[in-house]
Design a protein around this motif. Sequence first.
Motif, PDB file in Angstrom:
ATOM      1  N   PRO A  40       0.797  -1.233   0.000  1.00 55.63           N
ATOM      2  CA  PRO A  40       0.000   0.000   0.000  1.00 55.63           C
ATOM      3  C   PRO A  40       0.829   1.282   0.000  1.00 55.63           C
ATOM      4  O   PRO A  40       0.421   2.281  -0.604  1.00 55.63           O
ATOM      5  CB  PRO A  40      -0.843  -0.127   1.263  1.00 55.63           C
ATOM      6  CG  PRO A  40      -1.008  -1.605   1.446  1.00 55.63           C
ATOM      7  CD  PRO A  40       0.318  -2.178   1.019  1.00 55.63           C
ATOM      8  N   GLY A  41       1.974   1.274   0.636  1.00 49.34           N
ATOM      9  CA  GLY A  41       2.803   2.476   0.665  1.00 49.34           C
ATOM     10  C   GLY A  41       3.250   2.949  -0.705  1.00 49.34           C
ATOM     11  O   GLY A  41       3.478   4.134  -0.916  1.00 49.34           O
ATOM     12  N   ASP A  63      -0.052   4.574   2.526  1.00 43.11           N
ATOM     13  CA  ASP A  63      -0.356   4.199   3.903  1.00 43.11           C
ATOM     14  C   ASP A  63      -0.053   5.306   4.902  1.00 43.11           C
ATOM     15  O   ASP A  63      -0.090   5.092   6.107  1.00 43.11           O
ATOM     16  CB  ASP A  63       0.381   2.905   4.285  1.00 43.11           C
ATOM     17  CG  ASP A  63       1.890   3.007   4.123  1.00 43.11           C
ATOM     18  OD1 ASP A  63       2.395   4.055   3.662  1.00 43.11           O
ATOM     19  OD2 ASP A  63       2.576   2.013   4.447  1.00 43.11           O
ATOM     20  N   VAL A 154       5.572   6.460   9.131  1.00 46.73           N
ATOM     21  CA  VAL A 154       4.979   5.128   9.038  1.00 46.73           C
ATOM     22  C   VAL A 154       6.022   4.033   9.167  1.00 46.73           C
ATOM     23  O   VAL A 154       5.721   2.870   8.975  1.00 46.73           O
ATOM     24  CB  VAL A 154       4.178   4.941   7.714  1.00 46.73           C
ATOM     25  CG1 VAL A 154       2.939   5.802   7.726  1.00 46.73           C
ATOM     26  CG2 VAL A 154       5.033   5.239   6.510  1.00 46.73           C
TER      27      VAL A 154
END
Length: 159
Positions: A40-41, A63, A154
Motif C-alpha cells: 500500500p505504501g 499508507d 509510518v
Amino acid sequence: MSLASVTDFFATRAPDIAIQRYATSTATVALAAEALGVVPGQIAKTLSLRLDDEVVLLVARGDARIDNRKYKDTFGQKARMLGLDEVERETGHPVGGVCPFGLARPLRVFCDVSLKAFDEVFPAAGAPDAAVRLTPARLAVLTRAEWVDVAQDVGVAVA
C-alpha cells in the motif's frame, strides 16, 4: 475527459510513461495495491486540499496519514480536504482517479517526503482503473511539485 487529459499530459511531457488500465478498481489504496501487486505504501495517493482560497494537491505514500502538527507548521493552517462534490470540479478528475497530471486548471502540487521510501510509486491516472509507474523524483519534476514533510512517520517501507 479525465483519462484523456492524463493521456495528453504524458504524450506531451513524458511519452515513455505508459498509463496502465486494470480489470478491477484501483480507486482506493487497498484496491490499487492489490490490483498492482505492490504494498500500500507504493500507491501515491493524491489528496485535494484547500489552503485559504487556493486548492492544492498533496501526493503522499498510500499508507501515510497527515500529521496535523507538521501540516500546520508547514502551511500555517489546519488541513482542510475538499468535499467530494468539489473534487472533480476543481481537479478535472473523479474521486478514485485523482492525480496531479492533466488537471482541469493549474494547481500547486506538493509531494510528501514519505514517497522517497520507494524506488517506484504508482499514482492514479485520471480514472478509477488506471495508474502509472514512476520514481518519486520524476513525479515531482513532471508536476513541478515542492517537497514537504507533512505525513506521520509510518516506519520502514516493506517491498
